[in-house]
Design an enzyme around this catalytic site. Sequence first.
Site, PDB file in Angstrom:
ATOM      1  N   GLU A   1       0.890  -1.169   0.000  1.00  0.00           N
ATOM      2  CA  GLU A   1       0.000   0.000   0.000  1.00  0.00           C
ATOM      3  C   GLU A   1       0.920   1.208   0.000  1.00  0.00           C
ATOM      4  O   GLU A   1       1.621   1.460   0.971  1.00  0.00           O
ATOM      5  CB  GLU A   1      -0.897  -0.041   1.235  1.00  0.00           C
ATOM      6  CG  GLU A   1      -2.243   0.590   0.983  1.00  0.00           C
ATOM      7  CD  GLU A   1      -2.380   1.908   1.675  1.00  0.00           C
ATOM      8  OE1 GLU A   1      -1.862   2.903   1.110  1.00  0.00           O
ATOM      9  OE2 GLU A   1      -2.972   1.947   2.759  1.00  0.00           O
TER      10      GLU A   1
ATOM     11  N   CYS B   1      -2.348   8.506   3.629  1.00  0.00           N
ATOM     12  CA  CYS B   1      -2.130   8.132   2.227  1.00  0.00           C
ATOM     13  C   CYS B   1      -3.368   8.419   1.385  1.00  0.00           C
ATOM     14  O   CYS B   1      -3.252   8.742   0.204  1.00  0.00           O
ATOM     15  CB  CYS B   1      -1.667   6.694   2.092  1.00  0.00           C
ATOM     16  SG  CYS B   1      -2.595   5.555   3.089  1.00  0.00           S
TER      17      CYS B   1
END
Length: 505
Positions: free
Chosen positions: A238, A272
């Site tokens: 990720e 993020c």
Amino acid sequence: MTSTPTADATIVVRNPANDSVVGSVADTSSAAVAEVIASLRAHQPHWESLGPTGRSKVLFALQDWILDNARQLADVVQSESGKVRAEAELEVTAWVDLISYWGRKAEKFLADEHPAPHSPLGRIKKLTTWYRPYSVVGVITPWNYPLAMGAMDIVPALMAGAAVLHKPSEVTPLSAVEIARGWAEVGAPPVFTVVTGGASAGAAVVEEVDFLQFTGSTPTGRIIARRRAETFKPYSLELGGKDPAIVLADADLDRAAHGIAWGALLNAGQTCVSIERVYVEAPVYDAFIAKLTEQVESLRVGRDDREFRYDVGALANQQQLEIVSRHVDEAVAAGARVLTGGKPTGIGTFFEPTVLVDVDHSMSCIREETFGPTIPVIEVADEDEAVLLANDSEYGLSASIWTGDRKRGHRVARRLDAGAVNINDSIANVFNFVLPMGGWKQSGIGSRWGGAAGIRKYCRQQALTEPAVLTIPREVYWFPYSKGKSGFAFTLVRGLGARGRRRLG
Ligand code: ADP
């Protein structure tokens, strides 16, 4: 405290809000990491044999410990990250919620299955699939959510029956060490631990574990993917994001301004999936930026310890402050205007929440991941231009669309290259563990969560066949071959599957 057996060097941990030293941890050597992994591997079979119910009892004991120590855990998060109290407590909440979900659902998600054979001829067999965990799962995390980020992967991996090694960021290792302490205090089996250290400790984890879950920057993700590919070992990444928000002319502008301010500035923009670019349809551009600027100006920036006095906290370290400052300065030098904010506050690593306009797609604030409290806004002619610009990025983590028309929202969402789209909200997909959270393009490989998929990813599926009822002396497809047997098999398969006259030969 560290949970590693040997230490070569020490890493000093600082509070970025005031630069005070708040602790230190070992910079664990590669050899020590390998030792820890060998021990985890030795204990994992027993953990697997407990089954989901046995394992959930242990996880629920940890949940009790977390609830009993919630305030102190939030203190540690704040001490090493400089984030505001509300956001530190959110990290404790994440552990509790993740254990509730995976602890209760694992049994169902990991249950054996008996798929029906694809053809009536297959009925001579009983078919089974079951899930066997990887022996040791490594979880490597960055500094933006020191407590919660680990939980996102540690909890489902442990519930899958794997042993888990967590390597937190060297910038914020103290919260993870607290969880390892909790694990030991509740008397849990030695199948979970934390190794502290920097890139070399991380590289040792990458080398040794059977499945690797990494969250961090795209360049580091690339290094890790190469190494895992060389050893044919599975992994999931990720990585970075540059999430766009699209404000359509029919949006509720008050909601959009509030939601985008939050989605961009949560955790001082160090998420993020935070909004890093905003595209607004021309008819509502002026009204929207006025509302957004007012909202951003009203935010309170500072260090609040336990008092819930502020909305936006510090940046994680000096390096991050430099990146954010550079993006704003470069934009301004190229003709952008700052409507509010635009510079460090001068205290610790705090940076003023910032709205930038007159930006274009050549600027670093649009092309690179900023990971800070900045909101660059671009006016677009229409939906098509918004989609074109939103997709003009190497990243594809998530996106948001702000509209009063649900159908239009769906239509735009289907054109966006992103792993998740939130309509009239931001980051909401991350609060739903039943949804997959995965990045497209340079934002990752694989995904976390997604209901059953989120725990099965830590397992290998094993297939089993056995005679359904009767065990006949010999299967027809065994030796010796003969024209008659081959012809019989072909006729059956053709008769069952072919269409029209070809069924009959
Ligand atoms: P960030 O700077 O956003 O934290 P990084 O990708 O540099 O992003 O770091 C994320 C995590 O990866 C941290 O825990 C860090 O220690 C670890 N790390 C850095 N380099 C490596 C590497 N080569 N191999 C494995 N882990 C690494």
